[in-house]
Design a protein around this motif. Structure first.
Motif, PDB file in Angstrom:
ATOM      1  N   VAL A  22       1.007  -1.142   0.068  1.00 50.67           N
ATOM      2  CA  VAL A  22       0.117  -0.160   0.076  1.00 50.67           C
ATOM      3  C   VAL A  22       0.780   1.378   0.034  1.00 50.67           C
ATOM      4  N   ALA A  23       0.863   1.968  -1.086  1.00 50.83           N
ATOM      5  CA  ALA A  23       1.622   3.079  -1.139  1.00 50.83           C
ATOM      6  C   ALA A  23       1.048   4.292  -0.615  1.00 50.83           C
ATOM      7  N   LEU A  24       1.848   5.109   0.157  1.00 49.33           N
ATOM      8  CA  LEU A  24       1.432   6.425   0.875  1.00 49.33           C
ATOM      9  C   LEU A  24       2.188   7.439   0.396  1.00 49.33           C
ATOM     10  N   PHE A  25       1.469   8.490  -0.286  1.00 52.92           N
ATOM     11  CA  PHE A  25       2.058   9.405  -0.876  1.00 52.92           C
ATOM     12  C   PHE A  25       1.531  10.958  -0.616  1.00 52.92           C
ATOM     13  N   PRO A  26       2.410  11.489   0.289  1.00 52.57           N
ATOM     14  CA  PRO A  26       1.549  12.832   0.903  1.00 52.57           C
ATOM     15  C   PRO A  26       2.093  13.939  -0.013  1.00 52.57           C
ATOM     16  N   GLY A  27       2.348  13.706  -1.110  1.00 50.98           N
ATOM     17  CA  GLY A  27       2.895  14.887  -2.291  1.00 50.98           C
ATOM     18  C   GLY A  27       1.600  15.932  -2.249  1.00 50.98           C
ATOM     19  N   ASN A  28       2.459  16.726  -3.233  1.00 50.97           N
ATOM     20  CA  ASN A  28       1.456  17.893  -3.799  1.00 50.97           C
ATOM     21  C   ASN A  28       2.028  19.135  -2.815  1.00 50.97           C
ATOM     22  N   PHE A  29       3.326  18.979  -2.551  1.00 51.69           N
ATOM     23  CA  PHE A  29       3.932  20.171  -1.661  1.00 51.69           C
ATOM     24  C   PHE A  29       3.993  21.384  -2.071  1.00 51.69           C
ATOM     25  N   LYS A  30       3.557  21.741  -3.283  1.00 48.94           N
ATOM     26  CA  LYS A  30       3.501  23.183  -3.674  1.00 48.94           C
ATOM     27  C   LYS A  30       2.016  23.937  -3.590  1.00 48.94           C
ATOM     28  N   LYS A  31       0.985  22.971  -3.255  1.00 48.80           N
ATOM     29  CA  LYS A  31      -0.221  23.083  -3.517  1.00 48.80           C
ATOM     30  C   LYS A  31      -0.859  22.914  -2.071  1.00 48.80           C
ATOM     31  N   LYS A  32      -0.816  23.674  -0.960  1.00 48.97           N
ATOM     32  CA  LYS A  32      -1.096  23.527   0.295  1.00 48.97           C
ATOM     33  C   LYS A  32      -2.620  23.142   0.684  1.00 48.97           C
ATOM     34  N   GLU A  33      -3.367  23.913  -0.199  1.00 51.06           N
ATOM     35  CA  GLU A  33      -4.893  23.393  -0.047  1.00 51.06           C
ATOM     36  C   GLU A  33      -5.370  22.233  -0.396  1.00 51.06           C
ATOM     37  N   ASN A  34      -4.419  21.692  -1.504  1.00 45.44           N
ATOM     38  CA  ASN A  34      -4.837  20.494  -2.061  1.00 45.44           C
ATOM     39  C   ASN A  34      -3.960  19.225  -1.409  1.00 45.44           C
ATOM     40  N   ARG A  35      -3.392  19.546  -0.393  1.00 46.67           N
ATOM     41  CA  ARG A  35      -2.600  18.754   0.343  1.00 46.67           C
ATOM     42  C   ARG A  35      -3.157  18.453   1.707  1.00 46.67           C
ATOM     43  N   TRP A  36      -3.345  17.121   2.102  1.00 47.47           N
ATOM     44  CA  TRP A  36      -3.742  16.755   3.409  1.00 47.47           C
ATOM     45  C   TRP A  36      -2.791  16.830   4.140  1.00 47.47           C
ATOM     46  N   PRO A  37      -2.758  17.326   5.485  1.00 40.82           N
ATOM     47  CA  PRO A  37      -1.603  17.415   6.432  1.00 40.82           C
ATOM     48  C   PRO A  37      -0.891  16.095   6.588  1.00 40.82           C
ATOM     49  N   GLU A  38       0.392  16.270   6.548  1.00 41.50           N
ATOM     50  CA  GLU A  38       1.294  15.215   6.726  1.00 41.50           C
ATOM     51  C   GLU A  38       1.032  14.285   7.995  1.00 41.50           C
ATOM     52  N   ALA A  39       0.733  15.062   8.901  1.00 43.07           N
ATOM     53  CA  ALA A  39       0.189  14.302  10.310  1.00 43.07           C
ATOM     54  C   ALA A  39      -0.986  13.405  10.104  1.00 43.07           C
ATOM     55  N   PRO A  84      13.219   8.292  -4.446  1.00 44.98           N
ATOM     56  CA  PRO A  84      12.413   8.633  -5.706  1.00 44.98           C
ATOM     57  C   PRO A  84      12.904   7.845  -7.084  1.00 44.98           C
ATOM     58  N   PHE A  85      12.025   7.617  -7.855  1.00 49.55           N
ATOM     59  CA  PHE A  85      12.093   6.748  -8.945  1.00 49.55           C
ATOM     60  C   PHE A  85      11.886   7.450 -10.393  1.00 49.55           C
ATOM     61  N   THR A  86      12.202   7.166 -11.477  1.00 45.49           N
ATOM     62  CA  THR A  86      11.790   7.736 -12.725  1.00 45.49           C
ATOM     63  C   THR A  86      10.237   7.443 -13.018  1.00 45.49           C
ATOM     64  N   LEU A  87       9.769   8.076 -14.043  1.00 44.71           N
ATOM     65  CA  LEU A  87       8.341   7.907 -14.171  1.00 44.71           C
ATOM     66  C   LEU A  87       7.931   6.449 -14.266  1.00 44.71           C
ATOM     67  N   GLY A  88       8.840   5.851 -15.267  1.00 53.23           N
ATOM     68  CA  GLY A  88       8.485   4.433 -15.540  1.00 53.23           C
ATOM     69  C   GLY A  88       8.687   3.392 -14.382  1.00 53.23           C
ATOM     70  N   ARG A  89       9.621   3.685 -13.596  1.00 52.70           N
ATOM     71  CA  ARG A  89       9.729   3.062 -12.246  1.00 52.70           C
ATOM     72  C   ARG A  89       8.690   3.380 -11.152  1.00 52.70           C
ATOM     73  N   THR A  90       8.270   4.682 -11.399  1.00 54.22           N
ATOM     74  CA  THR A  90       7.248   4.732 -10.371  1.00 54.22           C
ATOM     75  C   THR A  90       5.891   4.186 -10.741  1.00 54.22           C
ATOM     76  N   ALA A  91       5.680   3.971 -12.260  1.00 53.42           N
ATOM     77  CA  ALA A  91       4.390   3.415 -12.638  1.00 53.42           C
ATOM     78  C   ALA A  91       4.644   1.936 -12.252  1.00 53.42           C
ATOM     79  N   GLY A  92       5.931   1.195 -12.445  1.00 60.77           N
ATOM     80  CA  GLY A  92       5.774   0.004 -12.235  1.00 60.77           C
ATOM     81  C   GLY A  92       5.709  -0.516 -10.734  1.00 60.77           C
ATOM     82  N   VAL A  93       6.075   0.664  -9.940  1.00 61.16           N
ATOM     83  CA  VAL A  93       5.846   0.277  -8.399  1.00 61.16           C
ATOM     84  C   VAL A  93       4.157   0.247  -7.850  1.00 61.16           C
ATOM     85  N   LEU A  94       3.667   1.336  -8.699  1.00 57.76           N
ATOM     86  CA  LEU A  94       2.147   1.674  -8.391  1.00 57.76           C
ATOM     87  C   LEU A  94       1.437   0.501  -9.146  1.00 57.76           C
TER      88      LEU A  94
END
Length: 174
Positions: A22-39, A84-94
């Motif tokens: 199960v992947a947890l990705f807290p990203g979207n660090f540039k858009k605070k309102e679209n980012r649920w708090p890391e906590a 971090p991975f390349t786009l292709g490797r991220t796709a593979g992990v997901l």
């Protein structure tokens, strides 16, 4: 590509065998309102770590490793941070993950593209316009605020996550 698929398989091998990644990705660090708090992600990570059927892990994108590691440090459970991975490797992990949990990001859209079930925490607008639909199933917790997801409580997210976890535990992931 086959090399990315192999790399993804090796990356996920560090997780407990027989458990569903199960992947947890807290990203979207540039858009605070679209980012649920890391906590909030850390609280979910702790709850997910207690489930013996699951192997939760943190996923980091390029330029995000420090921020993802900081979110991981908020959790009591010490889960692996992959990437971090390349786009292709991220796709593979997901693609090899049973579930993706994140904010509305490009990574969320990538998970949908490779056929991974998703759970996202969204603002009202984002849920209306950008939320994935269709197969495989996608779940969400939607904030009462049209422009921000930050008000979604951990308990609200955890409750909304339950159908996704049931699916994740019971789906045939060949």
């Amino acid at each position: 590509p086959p090399a990315d698929a192999e790399h993804a398989q090796r990356a996920l091998h560090i997780l407990h065998e027989g458990r569903r990644p199960v992947a947890l990705f807290p990203g979207n660090f540039k858009k605070k309102e679209n980012r649920w708090p890391e906590a909030g992600f850390a609280a979910l990570a702790d709850r997910l770590a207690e489930d013996r059927a699951l192997a939760p892990y943190w996923l980091a994108g390029p330029g995000e490793l420090e921020r993802v590691e900081a979110a991981a440090e908020l959790a009591a459970a010490r889960l692996p941070v992959l990437g971090p991975f390349t786009l292709g490797r991220t796709a593979g992990v997901l693609q090899r993950s049973a579930l993706y949990i994140g904010n509305c990001t490009g990574t969320s859209h990538l998970a949908v593209c490779v056929g991974t079930p998703t759970f996202t925490v969204l603002a009202g607008y984002t849920a209306e316009v950008w939320a994935p639909e269709g197969s495989p199933p996608h779940w969400r917790a939607v904030g009462a605020d049209w422009e921000s997801c930050r008000g979604v409580s951990v308990n609200e997210a955890w409750t909304a996550l339950q159908p996704a976890l049931y699916f994740c535990r019971s789906a045939n992931l060949a």
